[in-house]
Motif scaffolding. Structure first.
Motif, mmCIF file in Angstrom:
data_model
loop_
_atom_site.group_PDB
_atom_site.id
_atom_site.type_symbol
_atom_site.label_atom_id
_atom_site.label_comp_id
_atom_site.label_asym_id
_atom_site.label_seq_id
_atom_site.Cartn_x
_atom_site.Cartn_y
_atom_site.Cartn_z
ATOM 1 N N THR A 1 0.833 -1.210 0.000
ATOM 2 C CA THR A 1 0.000 0.000 0.000
ATOM 3 C C THR A 1 0.863 1.253 0.000
ATOM 4 O OG1 THR A 1 -1.806 -1.142 1.107
ATOM 5 C CG2 THR A 1 -1.771 1.256 1.278
ATOM 6 N N VAL A 2 1.879 1.290 0.847
ATOM 7 C CA VAL A 2 2.771 2.454 0.893
ATOM 8 C C VAL A 2 3.429 2.653 -0.461
ATOM 9 C CG1 VAL A 2 4.934 3.336 1.873
ATOM 10 C CG2 VAL A 2 3.156 2.435 3.386
ATOM 11 N N ARG A 3 3.908 1.575 -1.058
ATOM 12 C CA ARG A 3 4.550 1.677 -2.379
ATOM 13 C C ARG A 3 3.570 2.215 -3.418
ATOM 14 N NH1 ARG A 3 9.383 0.200 -5.245
ATOM 15 N NH2 ARG A 3 9.037 1.332 -7.164
ATOM 16 N N HIS A 4 2.369 1.687 -3.414
ATOM 17 C CA HIS A 4 1.349 2.112 -4.374
ATOM 18 C C HIS A 4 1.013 3.603 -4.195
ATOM 19 C CE1 HIS A 4 -2.191 1.921 -6.939
ATOM 20 N NE2 HIS A 4 -2.869 2.488 -5.958
ATOM 21 N N VAL A 5 0.834 4.033 -2.961
ATOM 22 C CA VAL A 5 0.492 5.435 -2.695
ATOM 23 C C VAL A 5 1.648 6.354 -3.085
ATOM 24 C CG1 VAL A 5 -0.019 7.100 -0.852
ATOM 25 C CG2 VAL A 5 -1.247 4.917 -0.942
ATOM 26 N N ASP B 1 12.588 0.499 0.896
ATOM 27 C CA ASP B 1 13.419 -0.501 1.561
ATOM 28 C C ASP B 1 12.527 -1.375 2.442
ATOM 29 O OD1 ASP B 1 15.167 -2.046 3.005
ATOM 30 O OD2 ASP B 1 16.479 -0.388 3.568
ATOM 31 N N PRO B 2 11.925 -2.424 1.861
ATOM 32 C CA PRO B 2 11.019 -3.266 2.645
ATOM 33 C C PRO B 2 11.728 -4.087 3.719
ATOM 34 C CG PRO B 2 11.328 -4.195 0.469
ATOM 35 C CD PRO B 2 12.034 -2.864 0.471
ATOM 36 N N ALA B 3 13.029 -4.283 3.596
ATOM 37 C CA ALA B 3 13.752 -5.041 4.623
ATOM 38 C C ALA B 3 13.827 -4.253 5.929
ATOM 39 C CB ALA B 3 15.157 -5.388 4.133
ATOM 40 N N LEU B 4 13.992 -2.944 5.819
ATOM 41 C CA LEU B 4 14.074 -2.084 7.007
ATOM 42 C C LEU B 4 12.790 -1.288 7.225
ATOM 43 C CD1 LEU B 4 17.729 -0.747 6.604
ATOM 44 C CD2 LEU B 4 16.908 -2.605 8.079
ATOM 45 N N HIS C 1 11.474 1.216 5.498
ATOM 46 C CA HIS C 1 11.763 2.640 5.347
ATOM 47 C C HIS C 1 11.413 3.047 3.918
ATOM 48 C CE1 HIS C 1 13.917 6.422 5.889
ATOM 49 N NE2 HIS C 1 14.445 6.210 4.710
ATOM 50 N N PHE C 2 10.618 4.131 3.779
ATOM 51 C CA PHE C 2 10.118 4.523 2.466
ATOM 52 C C PHE C 2 10.148 6.038 2.326
ATOM 53 C CE2 PHE C 2 7.865 1.086 4.545
ATOM 54 C CZ PHE C 2 8.172 0.011 3.727
ATOM 55 N N GLU C 3 10.580 6.512 1.171
ATOM 56 C CA GLU C 3 10.615 7.948 0.910
ATOM 57 C C GLU C 3 10.223 8.231 -0.538
ATOM 58 O OE1 GLU C 3 14.499 9.527 1.756
ATOM 59 O OE2 GLU C 3 14.215 9.342 3.911
ATOM 60 N N LEU C 4 9.749 9.439 -0.743
ATOM 61 C CA LEU C 4 9.609 9.980 -2.092
ATOM 62 C C LEU C 4 10.513 11.199 -2.125
ATOM 63 C CD1 LEU C 4 8.300 10.063 -4.901
ATOM 64 C CD2 LEU C 4 6.519 11.510 -3.915
ATOM 65 N N VAL C 5 11.501 11.169 -3.020
ATOM 66 C CA VAL C 5 12.443 12.284 -3.134
ATOM 67 C C VAL C 5 12.288 12.941 -4.494
ATOM 68 C CG1 VAL C 5 14.108 11.291 -1.518
ATOM 69 C CG2 VAL C 5 14.326 10.797 -3.944
ATOM 70 N N ASP D 1 7.865 5.198 7.740
ATOM 71 C CA ASP D 1 8.453 3.970 8.259
ATOM 72 C C ASP D 1 7.322 3.092 8.760
ATOM 73 O OD1 ASP D 1 11.341 4.579 8.130
ATOM 74 O OD2 ASP D 1 10.883 6.105 9.627
ATOM 75 N N ILE D 2 7.547 1.795 8.755
ATOM 76 C CA ILE D 2 6.633 0.885 9.439
ATOM 77 C C ILE D 2 7.347 0.467 10.722
ATOM 78 C CG2 ILE D 2 5.402 -1.305 9.386
ATOM 79 C CD1 ILE D 2 5.179 -0.984 6.345
#
Length: 112
Positions: free
Chosen positions: A10-14, A36-39, A41-45, A63-64
């Motif tokens: 969901t985070v990736r899709h959004v 980074d699904p292993a950690l 951690h997600f960003e849009l830069v 982050d999750i």
């Protein structure tokens, strides 16, 4: 699919949707999802050149943590928390980390 796998998708899709929404064809500025699904951690830069000016910065940082999506930073006027709710993430599983811990219980979202 377990809850965390669903939240990662969901985070990736959004974030992909925001990248598409913000992109301007022919612009020298690009939007890239850092995932980074292993950690968890997600960003849009955004980065590139806007005329003669260098552009580089974080639009979103999520982050999750402990099974909840923490919105660490939202640099837009289109709140990502609202998009996550539209994508069927319960409000209680979204933490607006930009707010102090004592304020979070009053946001209508999770408190961490």
């Amino acid at each position: 699919m377990d809850k965390l796998t669903g939240y990662r998708r969901t985070v990736r899709h959004v974030l992909d949707g925001y990248a598409d929404w913000l992109a301007r064809p022919g612009s020298g500025v690009r939007y890239e999802v850092v995932f980074d699904p292993a950690l968890d951690h997600f960003e849009l830069v955004r980065f590139g050149w806007d005329g003669g000016r260098r552009v580089h910065g974080v639009m979103f940082h999520l982050d999750i943590i402990d099974g909840k999506i923490w919105v660490q930073y939202d640099g837009t006027d289109r709140p990502i928390a609202e998009e996550l709710v539209r994508a069927v993430v319960p409000k209680g599983d979204i933490v607006l980390a930009e707010y102090p811990p004592e304020v979070r219980p009053h946001t209508g979202y999770g408190s961490g």
